[in-house]
Enzyme design. Structure first.
Site, PDB file in Angstrom:
ATOM      1  N   ASP A   1       0.838  -1.201   0.000  1.00  7.24           N
ATOM      2  CA  ASP A   1       0.000   0.000   0.000  1.00  7.24           C
ATOM      3  C   ASP A   1       0.871   1.248   0.000  1.00  7.24           C
ATOM      4  OD1 ASP A   1      -2.167  -1.683   0.213  1.00  7.24           O
ATOM      5  OD2 ASP A   1      -2.320  -1.481   2.400  1.00  7.24           O
TER       6      ASP A   1
HETATM    7  N1  URA Z   1      -1.241  -5.938   3.791  1.00  7.23           N
HETATM    8  C1  URA Z   1      -1.710  -4.673   3.808  1.00  7.23           C
HETATM    9  O1  URA Z   1      -2.749  -4.400   4.379  1.00  7.23           O
HETATM   10  N2  URA Z   1      -1.015  -3.722   3.187  1.00  7.23           N
HETATM   11  C2  URA Z   1       0.161  -3.958   2.541  1.00  7.23           C
HETATM   12  O2  URA Z   1       0.762  -3.029   1.991  1.00  7.23           O
HETATM   13  C3  URA Z   1       0.635  -5.280   2.543  1.00  7.23           C
HETATM   14  C4  URA Z   1      -0.084  -6.249   3.169  1.00  7.23           C
END
Ligand code: URA
Length: 239
Positions: free
Chosen positions: A103
């Site tokens: 993310d």
């Molecule tokens: N899980 C998440 O919620 N975000 C990420 O970036 C990776 C795994």
């Protein structure tokens, strides 16, 4: 066999148009002989290519370990946002992409490569590659959460269940006064916002998230967020 202009462009010596210019200007030699034809075909495994006397070796694939900082997106290109590929500076191939997504606000290990087969092996749930995350959580993570994660937790809705595969949760610290926990979580899937949704399903909020490893590949502690380096031969073999 590969065209001379593609060879040079693949190795990041310029765009296809730019390297065609270098070749036509007589700046490129193959096995010591100047070649002025961009379409000239060479054997990339055995022939020696020089640009202005500098030898340019060919490698089909490139692999970088990036410590992704918060604030950049895991895409190859984007019209408005800064991407993880923008962080790879200097000469680089045009076909690099991030193997998987973190993310925008997540930090940590991201493999940048142009090797689609390897990326698929690391990311497909069918290969069961462990992905380890460190997180700071708002709320007190409990033994009950650990068990729910181990069994699989519903990150969908009541009507539309989405069960996660068994995951290993380690509670590093739980501060009752501050109402905060630190954890490590190992999952083998990569569902959309998976870690955040798992804690959401347990009634908690992820405040900070960092990926620490993917299979045998461990984030180099010397890399600060935003920094990267090539994988070593040993790391590559381990993948
Ligand atoms: N899980 C998440 O919620 N975000 C990420 O970036 C990776 C795994």
């Amino acid at each position: 066999m590969i065209r001379l202009d593609k060879y040079l462009a693949d190795m990041g010596e310029g765009t296809r148009q730019e390297v065609k210019g270098y070749i036509r200007q007589g700046r490129v030699s193959v096995d010591g002989v100047p070649v002025r034809k961009p379409e000239y075909k060479i054997d990339e495994r055995s022939q020696s290519v020089r640009l202005d006397e500098r030898e340019i070796r060919y490698s089909r694939y490139e692999y970088y370990m990036l410590n992704k900082p918060a604030g950049v997106i895991s895409a190859a290109r984007d019209p408005s946002e800064k991407t993880v590929i923008d962080l790879i500076t200097g000469k680089k191939r045009k076909d690099l992409f991030p193997a998987g997504r973190l993310d925008k606000d997540t930090e940590g290990l991201l493999l940048i490569t142009n090797d689609g087969a390897l990326a698929h092996r690391l990311l497909s749930p069918k290969y069961h590659v462990d992905k380890c995350y460190y997180a700071k959580i708002e709320g007190i993570v409990t033994e009950e959460d650990r068990q729910r994660f181990a069994e699989g937790i519903n990150i969908g809705t009541e009507d539309n269940e989405e069960l996660t595969a068994p995951a290993r949760l380690e509670i590093i610290a739980a501060d009752e006064d501050a109402g905060m926990s630190e954890i490590r979580l190992v999952i083998q899937e990569g569902k959309y916002h998976q870690v955040k949704r798992m804690f959401g399903a347990a009634g908690k909020t992820v405040l900070y998230l960092r990926r620490e490893s993917m299979g045998a590949l461990v984030l180099d502690k010397k890399l600060k967020p935003g920094e990267y380096r090539r994988l070593t031969d040993e790391e590559l073999k381990s993948l």
